[in-house]
Scaffold this active site. Structure first.
Site, PDB file in Angstrom:
ATOM      1  N   ARG A  65      33.989 -32.388 -39.054  1.00  0.00           N
ATOM      2  CA  ARG A  65      34.058 -31.403 -38.119  1.00  0.00           C
ATOM      3  C   ARG A  65      33.742 -30.053 -38.770  1.00  0.00           C
ATOM      4  NH1 ARG A  65      39.900 -33.275 -36.326  1.00  0.00           N
ATOM      5  NH2 ARG A  65      39.842 -33.897 -38.205  1.00  0.00           N
TER       6      ARG A  65
ATOM      7  N   SER B 278      44.053 -34.710 -33.650  1.00  0.00           N
ATOM      8  CA  SER B 278      45.001 -35.738 -33.245  1.00  0.00           C
ATOM      9  C   SER B 278      46.536 -34.821 -33.314  1.00  0.00           C
ATOM     10  CB  SER B 278      45.189 -36.835 -34.185  1.00  0.00           C
ATOM     11  OG  SER B 278      44.151 -37.613 -34.162  1.00  0.00           O
TER      12      SER B 278
ATOM     13  N   LYS C 202      56.865 -45.652 -45.128  1.00  0.00           N
ATOM     14  CA  LYS C 202      56.933 -44.523 -44.482  1.00  0.00           C
ATOM     15  C   LYS C 202      56.165 -44.342 -43.057  1.00  0.00           C
ATOM     16  CE  LYS C 202      54.185 -41.391 -47.268  1.00  0.00           C
ATOM     17  NZ  LYS C 202      53.126 -40.916 -46.554  1.00  0.00           N
TER      18      LYS C 202
ATOM     19  N   HIS D  60      37.087 -39.554 -31.872  1.00  0.00           N
ATOM     20  CA  HIS D  60      36.881 -40.684 -32.718  1.00  0.00           C
ATOM     21  C   HIS D  60      35.780 -41.902 -31.870  1.00  0.00           C
ATOM     22  CE1 HIS D  60      41.139 -39.661 -34.443  1.00  0.00           C
ATOM     23  NE2 HIS D  60      40.280 -39.512 -35.110  1.00  0.00           N
TER      24      HIS D  60
HETATM   25  P1  ADP Z   1      42.701 -39.542 -41.367  1.00  0.00           P
HETATM   26  O1  ADP Z   1      44.364 -39.713 -41.226  1.00  0.00           O
HETATM   27  O2  ADP Z   1      41.967 -40.457 -42.328  1.00  0.00           O
HETATM   28  O3  ADP Z   1      42.143 -38.324 -41.755  1.00  0.00           O
HETATM   29  P2  ADP Z   1      41.929 -39.478 -38.632  1.00  0.00           P
HETATM   30  O4  ADP Z   1      42.688 -40.327 -37.776  1.00  0.00           O
HETATM   31  O5  ADP Z   1      42.557 -38.086 -38.485  1.00  0.00           O
HETATM   32  O6  ADP Z   1      42.072 -40.004 -40.190  1.00  0.00           O
HETATM   33  O7  ADP Z   1      40.526 -39.128 -38.371  1.00  0.00           O
HETATM   34  C1  ADP Z   1      39.574 -40.405 -38.815  1.00  0.00           C
HETATM   35  C2  ADP Z   1      38.303 -39.831 -38.907  1.00  0.00           C
HETATM   36  O8  ADP Z   1      37.928 -39.275 -37.936  1.00  0.00           O
HETATM   37  C3  ADP Z   1      38.072 -38.816 -40.071  1.00  0.00           C
HETATM   38  O9  ADP Z   1      36.960 -38.898 -40.737  1.00  0.00           O
HETATM   39  C4  ADP Z   1      38.015 -37.527 -39.260  1.00  0.00           C
HETATM   40  O10 ADP Z   1      37.485 -36.521 -39.877  1.00  0.00           O
HETATM   41  C5  ADP Z   1      37.141 -37.895 -38.012  1.00  0.00           C
HETATM   42  N1  ADP Z   1      37.398 -37.153 -37.003  1.00  0.00           N
HETATM   43  C6  ADP Z   1      38.834 -36.922 -36.702  1.00  0.00           C
HETATM   44  N2  ADP Z   1      38.640 -35.968 -35.364  1.00  0.00           N
HETATM   45  C7  ADP Z   1      37.269 -35.926 -35.045  1.00  0.00           C
HETATM   46  C8  ADP Z   1      36.401 -35.261 -34.037  1.00  0.00           C
HETATM   47  N3  ADP Z   1      36.896 -34.610 -32.998  1.00  0.00           N
HETATM   48  N4  ADP Z   1      34.931 -35.290 -34.148  1.00  0.00           N
HETATM   49  C9  ADP Z   1      34.665 -36.054 -35.167  1.00  0.00           C
HETATM   50  N5  ADP Z   1      35.437 -36.750 -36.093  1.00  0.00           N
HETATM   51  C10 ADP Z   1      36.495 -36.611 -35.881  1.00  0.00           C
END
Ligand code: ADP
Length: 151
Positions: free
Chosen positions: A92, A130, A42, A18
């Site tokens: 990704r 995550s 929730k 991120h």
């Molecule tokens: P959401 O719950 O909206 O999917 P996330 O917190 O999982 O939110 O991710 C937010 C954004 O960051 C999304 O666009 C996701 O694809 C991107 N993202 C998550 N991990 C990575 C990573 N390792 N590299 C690049 N982008 C990422």
């Protein structure tokens, strides 16, 4: 006019993947709002939302053009209220693409002025996820190489 982008997500937790998207986004936008979306009815987060806000703020302490907020409304509406014309997202793999493709269409329908912009993950962060961090942390594993702050 300032180019303001919203980087919305659950960020449970915020990862080095991120962080990389936000820092690379700064070459495209004047301001980036990192926004943690939550659903008050929730709220089953692993890392509490206020804790994560503090950690993300600390990560970007040297960047006055990066702010951190929480929101519990439509992303498109939160963007409109904050004058953000761009939604920044990371990709990704094809699973991300399928999901991002649908939500980008929905967001565009909800707010015609909102353009989604996608950055492809840097290879060294492609495997950072995550939900895997939560699993490793739950069993007392070391996640420090995957997050840009100390827990
Ligand atoms: P959401 O719950 O909206 O999917 P996330 O917190 O999982 O939110 O991710 C937010 C954004 O960051 C999304 O666009 C996701 O694809 C991107 N993202 C998550 N991990 C990575 C990573 N390792 N590299 C690049 N982008 C990422």
């Amino acid at each position: 006019m300032k180019r303001i982008a919203l980087f919305p997500g659950s960020f449970d937790p915020f990862t080095k993947g991120h962080e990389d998207i936000v820092l690379r986004g700064l070459t495209l936008f004047d301001e980036i709002i990192v926004a943690i979306g939550y659903n008050s009815s929730k709220s089953q987060r692993y890392f509490p939302i206020d804790f994560m806000v503090d950690k993300i703020k600390a990560t970007f302490i040297d960047y006055p053009n990066i702010s951190v907020h929480t929101f519990s409304e439509l992303t498109a509406e939160f963007a409109r209220r904050n004058n953000a014309k761009y939604l920044l997202r990371g990709l990704r793999n094809t699973t991300d693409f399928e999901y991002e493709n649908s939500i980008a269409q929905v967001n565009r329908n909800l707010n015609k002025d909102l353009e989604s912009v996608f950055l492809i993950t840097s290879p060294q962060f492609a495997s950072i996820n995550s939900s895997i961090i939560r699993e490793v942390h739950r069993y007392n594993g070391d996640v420090s190489s995957m997050i840009p702050y100390k827990l």
